[in-house]
Enzyme design. Sequence first.
Site, mmCIF file in Angstrom:
data_model
loop_
_atom_site.group_PDB
_atom_site.id
_atom_site.type_symbol
_atom_site.label_atom_id
_atom_site.label_comp_id
_atom_site.label_asym_id
_atom_site.label_seq_id
_atom_site.Cartn_x
_atom_site.Cartn_y
_atom_site.Cartn_z
ATOM 1 N N SER A 1 9.173 -14.738 -22.751
ATOM 2 C CA SER A 1 9.398 -14.671 -21.301
ATOM 3 C C SER A 1 9.420 -16.056 -20.679
ATOM 4 C CB SER A 1 8.289 -13.859 -20.624
ATOM 5 O OG SER A 1 8.552 -12.493 -20.646
ATOM 6 N N ASN B 1 8.461 -10.457 -28.259
ATOM 7 C CA ASN B 1 7.263 -11.078 -28.837
ATOM 8 C C ASN B 1 6.645 -10.322 -30.005
ATOM 9 O OD1 ASN B 1 7.465 -12.933 -26.768
ATOM 10 N ND2 ASN B 1 5.848 -12.036 -25.534
ATOM 11 N N HIS C 1 4.209 -12.275 -13.155
ATOM 12 C CA HIS C 1 5.138 -12.654 -14.211
ATOM 13 C C HIS C 1 6.434 -13.256 -13.657
ATOM 14 C CE1 HIS C 1 8.096 -11.835 -17.498
ATOM 15 N NE2 HIS C 1 7.067 -12.059 -18.294
ATOM 16 N N ASP D 1 5.965 -23.974 -3.892
ATOM 17 C CA ASP D 1 6.703 -24.724 -4.908
ATOM 18 C C ASP D 1 8.010 -24.043 -5.309
ATOM 19 O OD1 ASP D 1 6.840 -27.053 -6.337
ATOM 20 O OD2 ASP D 1 5.317 -26.559 -7.813
ATOM 21 N N ASP E 1 12.745 -9.150 -12.502
ATOM 22 C CA ASP E 1 11.377 -9.194 -13.001
ATOM 23 C C ASP E 1 10.446 -8.383 -12.103
ATOM 24 O OD1 ASP E 1 8.875 -10.456 -14.242
ATOM 25 O OD2 ASP E 1 10.445 -11.673 -15.161
#
Length: 418
Positions: free
Chosen positions: A348, A273, A169, A146, A137
Amino acid sequence: GAYVQWMRARAPGCAIVRDASRGGYLSTLALLGSCGAGPALAQQSVPTDVCTGGSQTPPPAPSPSPSPSASPSPKPSTPSGGSAQLTRTSVADGEVAPRGVAMIEAVTNGGGCAGRLCVADVDAVAAAQRVVVAVADSGVDQTHPDLNFVGGTSWLGADDQPGSDAYGHGTHVAGIVGAKNTGQGVVGVAPNIGIYSLKILDSRGNGVLSDAMRAIKWVMSEGAAKNIKVINLSLAGHVDPTASYYKPMVDLFCGVCKEASDAGITIVAAAGNDGRNINEYIPAVCPTVITVTALDQDGKLGTDWSNYADASDAAAKTHTFAAPGTAIVSTVPKNVVNSGYLELGGTSMAAPHVAGIAANCIMSGYCNSTAADAMTKIREAARTRVQMTKGSNSTPWVSYTQSPTSSKWYGLLVWSRF
């Protein structure tokens, strides 16, 4: 080229709205195309609005502990035939189960732990059985508290570090896979799983498919030493099925994916998409790739902007699965949003839910060393789930309306049973 497959999500109203707050937005939109046109078909004129109806104002960024939009279901009993399952542990106080993680039942109400909410205990997996998920990516923010960032490799030049993510992203994708269970922020499908960044997209979310192939080949040669068993590709490149280069290009890329699959590496990819057939998109078209479509906010139907498989194409249906892809909260770098968390949507966001499931299945021992087996076991689990009932009244566990919708096959909603 290959481009990220995310959209800002909001409901009710406009299913997808543009986020004009980021640098490079106009370029990215032009490359992604509109709801009805693939990237290669939208170069001349980009519409003012991506879709009509509803507010065109992007939703506000959530706080570090946003309220979940879906409630976890009670953990069902193990279906007949049985399967290995990871040890379950309590979701830490203060942790939030995002919509998608709850919808696929990675987080459940009870079921194998002492707390009210339970989730897979990746930390309890023996070191020899641990799996690392590679996120191919825009990079992954290695400083995000996290995430369990375990390393990375970049194909964008020596100065472009895989542990940085100017676009945000890749970090969002990584959080869906494995955000930690520490009592702050959100929890992922496989909490605290190792995330390895394969940086192939630039600060605008753009890249080339040749770098994606190089990254996959790199995992084949170097990934075993790092325990990488799953690759997530939340990106898509449009290819015209009528073009003379279509078959050679698809055969080349899908050949690399098959080599990886034969080597025991599970590849999960976004369907895209543009509301079009997955046979127009690489890597979604590849038969050894788990291709993931996006469901609507209620988890009942495929979104009108998600790509799909042709319902008459048995081969395409075999590797097409559905997952939550609307209003998904996950991690982002603080240079994107100061809270470190943001709600986004798109295929995604759907794909990493399945990457997390695949990793859990492998670590549980139920999925063996082949990627084909992982795909089969995930498909079997999805089929089992829609046939199960939760009581004497025969109420289905899952309200999701099975595909196809007309001639469009979005796949069965995946189930995190492992």
